[in-house]
Write a protein that holds these residues in place. Structure first.
Motif, PDB file in Angstrom:
ATOM      1  N   GLY A   1       0.814  -1.387   0.043  1.00  0.00           N
ATOM      2  CA  GLY A   1       0.199  -0.045  -0.414  1.00  0.00           C
ATOM      3  C   GLY A   1       0.487   1.576   0.385  1.00  0.00           C
ATOM      4  N   PHE A   2       2.009   1.184  -0.124  1.00  0.00           N
ATOM      5  CA  PHE A   2       2.824   2.628  -0.220  1.00  0.00           C
ATOM      6  C   PHE A   2       2.951   3.306  -1.815  1.00  0.00           C
ATOM      7  CE2 PHE A   2       5.425  -0.030   3.258  1.00  0.00           C
ATOM      8  CZ  PHE A   2       5.687   0.182   3.687  1.00  0.00           C
ATOM      9  N   ASP A   3       2.996   4.172  -1.421  1.00  0.00           N
ATOM     10  CA  ASP A   3       3.204   5.538  -3.044  1.00  0.00           C
ATOM     11  C   ASP A   3       4.424   5.187  -3.355  1.00  0.00           C
ATOM     12  OD1 ASP A   3       2.603   7.087  -4.795  1.00  0.00           O
ATOM     13  OD2 ASP A   3       1.804   9.007  -3.544  1.00  0.00           O
ATOM     14  N   VAL A   4       4.210   3.840  -4.781  1.00  0.00           N
ATOM     15  CA  VAL A   4       5.561   4.227  -5.930  1.00  0.00           C
ATOM     16  C   VAL A   4       6.226   5.400  -5.655  1.00  0.00           C
ATOM     17  CG1 VAL A   4       5.627   1.497  -5.350  1.00  0.00           C
ATOM     18  CG2 VAL A   4       4.583   3.424  -6.917  1.00  0.00           C
ATOM     19  N   ASP A   5       5.468   5.549  -6.163  1.00  0.00           N
ATOM     20  CA  ASP A   5       5.991   7.468  -6.909  1.00  0.00           C
ATOM     21  C   ASP A   5       6.592   9.437  -6.040  1.00  0.00           C
ATOM     22  OD1 ASP A   5       5.490   6.872  -9.269  1.00  0.00           O
ATOM     23  OD2 ASP A   5       3.168   7.179  -8.863  1.00  0.00           O
ATOM     24  N   LYS A   6       5.942   8.539  -4.548  1.00  0.00           N
ATOM     25  CA  LYS A   6       6.465   8.998  -3.029  1.00  0.00           C
ATOM     26  C   LYS A   6       6.744   9.062  -2.316  1.00  0.00           C
ATOM     27  CE  LYS A   6       2.840  12.203  -4.635  1.00  0.00           C
ATOM     28  NZ  LYS A   6       1.236  13.355  -5.092  1.00  0.00           N
ATOM     29  N   PRO A   7       8.128   8.724  -2.663  1.00  0.00           N
ATOM     30  CA  PRO A   7       8.910   7.986  -0.992  1.00  0.00           C
ATOM     31  C   PRO A   7       9.052   8.533  -0.206  1.00  0.00           C
ATOM     32  CG  PRO A   7      10.254   7.104  -3.009  1.00  0.00           C
ATOM     33  CD  PRO A   7       9.193   8.377  -3.571  1.00  0.00           C
ATOM     34  N   ARG A   8       8.816   8.248   0.763  1.00  0.00           N
ATOM     35  CA  ARG A   8       9.099   9.257   2.182  1.00  0.00           C
ATOM     36  C   ARG A   8       9.981   9.239   2.059  1.00  0.00           C
ATOM     37  NH1 ARG A   8       9.190   5.321   7.432  1.00  0.00           N
ATOM     38  NH2 ARG A   8      10.250   3.632   6.879  1.00  0.00           N
ATOM     39  N   ASN A   9      10.164  10.751   2.664  1.00  0.00           N
ATOM     40  CA  ASN A   9      11.737  10.949   2.786  1.00  0.00           C
ATOM     41  C   ASN A   9      12.607  11.682   2.132  1.00  0.00           C
ATOM     42  OD1 ASN A   9      11.049  11.110   5.937  1.00  0.00           O
ATOM     43  ND2 ASN A   9      11.675   9.410   5.958  1.00  0.00           N
ATOM     44  N   LEU A  10      12.462  11.552   0.976  1.00  0.00           N
ATOM     45  CA  LEU A  10      12.989  11.925  -0.362  1.00  0.00           C
ATOM     46  C   LEU A  10      12.186  13.184  -0.697  1.00  0.00           C
ATOM     47  CD1 LEU A  10      14.822  10.406  -2.479  1.00  0.00           C
ATOM     48  CD2 LEU A  10      13.518   9.354  -3.602  1.00  0.00           C
ATOM     49  N   ALA A  11      13.160  14.161  -1.397  1.00  0.00           N
ATOM     50  CA  ALA A  11      13.166  15.243  -1.884  1.00  0.00           C
ATOM     51  C   ALA A  11      12.901  14.677  -3.395  1.00  0.00           C
ATOM     52  CB  ALA A  11      13.783  16.110  -1.528  1.00  0.00           C
ATOM     53  N   LYS A  12      12.325  15.708  -4.192  1.00  0.00           N
ATOM     54  CA  LYS A  12      12.648  15.166  -5.723  1.00  0.00           C
ATOM     55  C   LYS A  12      14.093  16.268  -6.497  1.00  0.00           C
ATOM     56  CE  LYS A  12       8.036  14.352  -6.921  1.00  0.00           C
ATOM     57  NZ  LYS A  12       7.032  14.708  -8.211  1.00  0.00           N
ATOM     58  N   SER A  13      14.584  17.186  -5.023  1.00  0.00           N
ATOM     59  CA  SER A  13      15.373  17.727  -5.786  1.00  0.00           C
ATOM     60  C   SER A  13      16.263  18.012  -4.771  1.00  0.00           C
ATOM     61  CB  SER A  13      14.658  19.087  -7.070  1.00  0.00           C
ATOM     62  OG  SER A  13      14.290  20.049  -5.769  1.00  0.00           O
ATOM     63  N   VAL A  14      17.848  18.178  -4.385  1.00  0.00           N
ATOM     64  CA  VAL A  14      18.524  19.216  -3.226  1.00  0.00           C
ATOM     65  C   VAL A  14      18.889  20.202  -4.195  1.00  0.00           C
ATOM     66  CG1 VAL A  14      20.535  18.540  -3.118  1.00  0.00           C
ATOM     67  CG2 VAL A  14      18.849  16.233  -3.190  1.00  0.00           C
ATOM     68  N   THR A  15      19.229  21.088  -3.171  1.00  0.00           N
ATOM     69  CA  THR A  15      19.829  22.831  -3.725  1.00  0.00           C
ATOM     70  C   THR A  15      20.767  22.769  -3.148  1.00  0.00           C
ATOM     71  OG1 THR A  15      17.367  23.644  -3.957  1.00  0.00           O
ATOM     72  CG2 THR A  15      19.483  24.703  -3.512  1.00  0.00           C
ATOM     73  N   VAL A  16      22.124  22.814  -3.984  1.00  0.00           N
ATOM     74  CA  VAL A  16      23.842  23.054  -2.876  1.00  0.00           C
ATOM     75  C   VAL A  16      23.503  24.419  -3.064  1.00  0.00           C
ATOM     76  CG1 VAL A  16      25.500  22.036  -2.875  1.00  0.00           C
ATOM     77  CG2 VAL A  16      23.841  20.557  -3.403  1.00  0.00           C
ATOM     78  N   GLU A  17      24.691  25.197  -2.068  1.00  0.00           N
ATOM     79  CA  GLU A  17      24.585  26.781  -2.592  1.00  0.00           C
ATOM     80  C   GLU A  17      26.173  26.143  -2.221  1.00  0.00           C
ATOM     81  OE1 GLU A  17      23.148  29.464  -0.262  1.00  0.00           O
ATOM     82  OE2 GLU A  17      20.962  27.866   0.497  1.00  0.00           O
TER      83      GLU A  17
END
Length: 107
Positions: free
Chosen positions: A91-107
Motif C-alpha cells: 500500500g505504499f505510494d511508489v511515486d512519492k517515497p517518504r523522506n525523499l526530496a525531488k531535488s536538492v539545492t546546493v549553495e
C-alpha cells in the motif's frame, strides 16, 4: 550475512539472494543454507538452467547466462520489479517515497 544480518533471520522471514554463476556462487550457496537452517524463506535470482538452486529457493527468478561482468545489468531489472510490486502490495505510494526530496539545492 555474517554476524549481524544472519541474526535477524527468523522463521518465515524472506531473504533475497543474487545467486548467479560466478566466482562467489559457492559462498552465496553457503549463505542460503544458513538462512534455510534458521527457517528463512529464500527468493533467488539465478542463472537460467541452474538446477542446484532449485533445491534451495522457494521462489526463483532466472536471468539468461551472461559473462559475470554483465550480470548486474540483468539482475537489477527483476529486483526493481520485485521491490515495486512489494511496495504496491503493502500500500505504499511508489511515486512519492517518504523522506525523499525531488531535488536538492546546493549553495
Amino acid at each position: 550475512m555474517k554476524h549481524g544480518p544472519i541474526a535477524l533471520i527468523v522463521d518465515g522471514m524472506p531473504a533475497v539472494f543474487i545467486a548467479t554463476a560466478g566466482a562467489q556462487y559457492e559462498k552465496i550457496m553457503g549463505n542460503i543454507e544458513e538462512v534455510r537452517a534458521r527457517g528463512g524463506r529464500v527468493i533467488a535470482v539465478a542463472t537460467e538452467g541452474d538446477e542446484t538452486i532449485k533445491k534451495y529457493a522457494e521462489h526463483l527468478i532466472t536471468i539468461p547466462d551472461a559473462p559475470e561482468i554483465l550480470q548486474p545489468l540483468l539482475t537489477v531489472i527483476p529486483l526493481q520489479l520485485l521491490a515495486y510490486h512489494a511496495a504496491v502490495l503493502r500500500g505504499f505510494d511508489v511515486d512519492k517515497p517518504r523522506n525523499l526530496a525531488k531535488s536538492v539545492t546546493v549553495e
